[in-house]
Write a protein that holds these residues in place. Structure first.
Motif, short mmCIF file in Angstrom:
data_model
loop_
_atom_site.label_atom_id
_atom_site.label_comp_id
_atom_site.label_asym_id
_atom_site.label_seq_id
_atom_site.Cartn_x
_atom_site.Cartn_y
_atom_site.Cartn_z
N UNK A 1 -54.65 24.17 4.80
CA UNK A 1 -55.00 22.76 4.97
C UNK A 1 -53.97 21.80 4.41
N UNK A 2 -53.56 22.04 3.20
CA UNK A 2 -52.48 21.23 2.66
C UNK A 2 -51.20 22.04 2.75
N UNK A 3 -50.25 21.53 3.51
CA UNK A 3 -49.06 22.34 3.77
C UNK A 3 -48.03 22.22 2.66
N UNK A 4 -48.36 21.46 1.60
CA UNK A 4 -47.33 21.17 0.60
C UNK A 4 -46.89 22.39 -0.20
N UNK A 5 -47.76 23.38 -0.31
CA UNK A 5 -47.39 24.55 -1.12
C UNK A 5 -46.20 25.29 -0.54
N UNK B 1 -36.28 15.33 -20.59
CA UNK B 1 -35.92 16.11 -19.40
C UNK B 1 -37.05 17.02 -18.91
N UNK B 2 -37.53 17.89 -19.80
CA UNK B 2 -38.55 18.86 -19.41
C UNK B 2 -39.84 18.14 -19.00
N UNK B 3 -40.16 17.10 -19.75
CA UNK B 3 -41.37 16.32 -19.48
C UNK B 3 -41.30 15.68 -18.09
N UNK B 4 -40.16 15.06 -17.79
CA UNK B 4 -40.00 14.38 -16.51
C UNK B 4 -40.05 15.38 -15.35
N UNK B 5 -39.40 16.52 -15.53
CA UNK B 5 -39.43 17.55 -14.49
C UNK B 5 -40.85 18.08 -14.29
N UNK B 6 -41.54 18.25 -15.40
CA UNK B 6 -42.91 18.77 -15.34
C UNK B 6 -43.81 17.83 -14.54
N UNK B 7 -43.67 16.54 -14.80
CA UNK B 7 -44.53 15.56 -14.15
C UNK B 7 -44.14 15.40 -12.67
N UNK B 8 -42.85 15.38 -12.39
CA UNK B 8 -42.39 15.21 -11.01
C UNK B 8 -43.03 13.98 -10.38
N UNK B 9 -43.59 14.13 -9.20
CA UNK B 9 -44.30 13.00 -8.59
C UNK B 9 -45.80 13.18 -8.74
N UNK B 10 -46.19 14.07 -9.63
CA UNK B 10 -47.61 14.18 -9.98
C UNK B 10 -48.45 15.06 -9.08
N UNK B 11 -47.81 15.88 -8.24
CA UNK B 11 -48.57 16.69 -7.28
C UNK B 11 -49.64 17.58 -7.94
N UNK B 12 -49.32 18.31 -9.02
CA UNK B 12 -50.34 19.22 -9.55
C UNK B 12 -51.62 18.51 -9.99
N UNK B 13 -51.51 17.25 -10.38
CA UNK B 13 -52.68 16.51 -10.87
C UNK B 13 -53.24 15.61 -9.79
N UNK B 14 -52.73 15.78 -8.56
CA UNK B 14 -53.18 14.94 -7.46
C UNK B 14 -52.84 13.47 -7.72
#
Lengths: 369, 422
Positions: A68-72, B64-77
């Motif tokens: 469903x979400x192709x981002x992975x 550095x690590x913090x910024x990379x970890x956050x990225x554009x926030x995908x893991x937290x939606x």
């Protein structure tokens, strides 16, 4: 982008029994974390093919949920994407997909609207890692019309595969689908590359003749008319053709070769993120030669087995040579041997589920013992 | 114009110096916790689970690590078209070519008034990356609205004897805060501030502008909160009664991790409806070898264990080779523990390699000779990207960091309470 991808995710197979009762073959759980289609999706994405159609006839729900979400897999970009095509009911006369060629023909707009020169066709039930860019280069170098990836299975029984005969120059001279008396040990992997325009032409021709199969109506029928070449692949490759093979593929992940190939060698296989907590081993846990996954809680003994996510194993329980899928709960003092427990099976305290090496026992999804 | 009811500002610029070598090149909120997580995952996940979709993360120390970890926030939606997560580092301003660092917690927010104004919020939630907890901030906001408060401060009851270590709130019978004391010698209450505030933005905005003309290092605890209390603003306490651990010291960090290995841990990470999200490269399972023994431990994605692990927490892709023994320890992501190594009560940071037959955590627990305020409870710490050679012995309360070689260890030994930093 040089190519678009098509993944044939047919659906059912009677040899997989209840495992595919409600599940698409392409959504079969593999190696603790993956679904079978992750391998084709990751291979395409890792080869730079970012516009992909997944064509599915049956039980698309598990598949739709997964992709469903192709981002992975890094597909959801401005110019690319992942498309799931299921048969469209336009009126009472519309058919489901009538074959592997027909299912692509019914979505021929996807081909026509693209401008990439090549099409890579693969299936969602194969476990392998392949760089399709190499396949395309080989195809160009051979100046082929169609290139088919093949593998020499040596002593492995090939009766259930498409057996391919090649000359010294790797041009295909013979192709037999599931032969009773195979003449060669080389089999087609069902992975093809050809030009997008040729595929459109062939599909339109076939449709007008009422022919629907990629293998018998294109590969076999056109074997003398088109230049069809074989591309030798000698890496790990398995197809989930029946329950035993499904069991065996999962057990293959206990060998260092297969684990290293898929887990530790770049490029990696991606799958949908599930965000489970780390795996928990309590004081009475005894886990050896096994794969365990996020969200598992282990209190008992686990040996030579593959545990998918969120499995609970109670105290005093012994699990051997088994595949335990996501969300299974096994109570205290149980014995599980040579078994496949589908998702969310519940085994209450003191029960035993035993198969033999020759006859793996299979518990259907949500079964309660 | 944009309109968000409440946005969050997460103060993530602190070093966390009492975590010693663990924050050598890593901001405290990016330090790994509980195996696969980083500390900042808890406030970020709480935000999205509470329905807050706009979060500014203020970074400063080693980002550095913090910024990379956050990225554009995908893991937290938190990858949103309107809102989402934005990393906010200090910046150069016109007329001030040198630029200026964030000099205090309130000063950091002051510098980002424009970011906040863009969302035109009614309320603003100020968070820090210092605690591990699950909190529904929307409930706290309901309280704030009900009380018609100008500021609401989350507090937690702490034992009276350790109260002098915290910012203590003295509240009246209706939980309205009448006095704030930072680390008082003789505390009058045991309500400790968690560093989680909800402000009515209009009120805070004014206070920030005013305080910034008075204090160069404008700080919530030292200046803004006391000023609001004294200025007759409505400042309320919001009592939080659930699990919450401050992980500001090596000892507290170690204990909070060890708690998670208990059979039924007090902190539940299995909640389907309040998941903690993190940035995982890929979702690997773990392999447990034929001779391995693992008891009372947590293992994260992609671990491979061939040795023995007791009462320990392993981060992602940790490899424990044959014959290695890890006890009462925390091993962070992508670290390799070679054959026959022996780890007891220690913390090994990310991407380290511990040589064959090397022992850590042996001998007497003498406090560290120069940094006893950091290393005194017997725990040895290994900084990130550290290499420790084969066959050396490292004592308790030690600190090791860098690419160390055999010759750096006199007679192959680093005595308890010493540092080796290359």
């Amino acid at each position: 982008m040089r190519a678009i991808g098509i993944i044939l995710a047919g659906g059912k197979r009677s040899t997989l029994g209840v495992l595919t009762k409600q599940r698409n073959l392409a959504a079969m759980p593999i190696g603790g974390s993956y679904r079978s289609i992750d391998f084709a999706l990751s291979n395409l994405s890792n080869s730079g093919i970012k516009k992909v159609a997944v064509i599915s006839q049956y039980s698309a729900r598990s598949l739709a949920d997964h992709i469903g979400s192709s981002k992975w897999w890094d597909f959801g970009r401005k110019k690319t994407g992942l498309f799931l095509f299921t048969p469209t009911m336009l009126n009472q006369e519309t058919y489901g997909y009538r074959g592997t060629a027909d299912c692509i023909y019914q979505n021929i707009d996807f081909l026509k609207k693209s401008n990439e020169p090549y099409v890579v066709i693969t299936s969602g039930e194969q476990i392998y890692k392949m760089d399709y860019e190499k396949l395309i280069k080989y195809h160009e170098q051979k100046n082929a019309d169609i290139t088919i990836a093949y593998k020499d299975m040596n002593t492995y029984a090939v009766e259930d595969y498409g057996v391919i005969g090649l000359d010294d120059n790797k041009q295909m001279i013979d192709f037999e689908e599931k032969p009773l008396n195979p003449q060669y040990t080389t089999v087609s992997l069902g992975i093809y590359v050809m030009s997008r325009e040729l595929l459109i032409k062939l599909l339109e021709q076939l449709e007008s003749e009422g022919r629907y199969s990629l293998v018998s109506d294109i590969i076999i029928r056109y074997r003398k008319k088109l230049k069809i070449y074989g591309y030798h692949f000698d890496g790990y490759w398995r197809r989930i053709r029946d329950i035993n093979e499904f069991y065996r593929i999962n057990m293959d992940f206990l060998t260092p070769e297969v684990r290293n190939l898929f887990f530790n060698t770049y490029p990696y296989i991606s799958t949908k993120a599930k965000d489970e907590p780390p795996t928990k081993f309590n004081s009475s846990a005894r886990v050896t030669n096994s794969i365990v996954s996020g969200g598992d809680i282990v209190n008992g003994q686990v040996e030579n087995s593959v545990l998918f996510r969120k499995v609970f194993v109670g105290e005093g329980t012994v699990i051997k040579n088994s595949i335990i899928m996501e969300g299974v709960t096994i109570g205290k003092n149980c014995v599980i041997e040579n078994a496949i427990l589908d998702k969310q099976v519940y085994v209450s305290d003191g029960q035993s589920v035993k198969g033999t090496k020759e006859d793996i026992i299979l518990l259907e999804k949500r079964n309660i013992v | 114009m944009n309109k968000k009811e409440m946005i969050a500002m997460l103060l993530a610029g602190g070093q966390g110096s009492r975590l010693g070598t663990l924050t050598k090149q890593i901001a405290k909120p990016a330090v790994m916790f509980g195996g696969k997580y980083r500390i900042i995952d808890f406030p970020l996940s709480n935000c999205i689970n509470s329905g807050i979709d706009t979060v500014g993360v203020l970074t400063q120390y080693e980002p550095l690590l913090l910024t990379k970890h956050i990225g554009i926030g995908i893991p937290w939606d938190l990858d949103r078209r309107n809102g989402g997560v934005t990393v906010l580092p200090p910046f150069q301003k016109k007329g001030n070519k040198q630029g200026s660092w964030y000099s205090g917690t309130a000063n950091a927010i002051y510098h980002n008034i424009r970011y906040i104004d863009d969302y035109n919020p009614e309320y603003i939630l100020v968070l820090s990356g210092d605690h591990v907890y699950k909190m529904d901030y929307s409930e706290m906001l309901e309280e704030h609205k009900k009380n018609q408060a100008d500021a609401t401060i989350a507090v937690i009851e702490v034992p009276m004897d350790i109260a002098p270590q915290f910012g203590i709130m003295n509240a009246d019978s209706e939980d309205r805060i009448v006095e704030f004391e930072e680390k008082p010698a003789h505390p009058k209450s045991n309500l400790a501030s968690m560093g989680i505030y909800i402000f009515t933005w209009k009120v805070l905005r004014e206070a920030l502008l005013k305080d910034n003309t008075i204090h160069e290092d404008s700080d919530f605890g030292k200046h803004i909160i006391p000023e609001m209390i004294n200025g007759e603003k409505n400042v309320d306490a919001y009592r939080f009664n659930d699990y919450c651990r401050g992980i500001g010291t090596i000892d507290a960090y170690w204990k909070a991790n060890m708690e998670l290995t208990e059979t039924v841990p007090v902190f539940n990470l299995y909640d389907e409806f309040w998941k903690i999200y993190t940035n995982t490269e890929h979702q690997l399972p773990q392999y447990i070898g034929k001779e391995a023994i693992i008891e009372q431990s947590l293992l994260s994605e992609g671990c491979e264990v061939y040795g023995n692990v007791y009462h320990s927490v392993l981060g992602p892709k940790v490899i424990i080779e044959e014959g290695a023994v890890v006890r009462n320890s925390i091993v962070m992501g992508e670290t390799i523990i070679r054959k026959g190594a022996n780890l007891e009560t220690c913390i090994v940071s990310e991407k380290c390699e511990i040589g064959e037959n090397t022992s850590i955590g042996i001998g007497e627990a003498v406090p560290h000779v120069t940094k006893s305020h950091i290393y005194s409870t017997g725990i040895s710490a290994i900084g990130d990207n550290t290499i420790i050679p084969d066959n050396v012995k490292i004592g308790k309360n030690c600190e090791v960091s860098g690419h160390t070689l055999q010759e750096h260890y006199e007679d192959g030994i680093l005595e308890s309470g010493h540092s080796l930093i290359i």
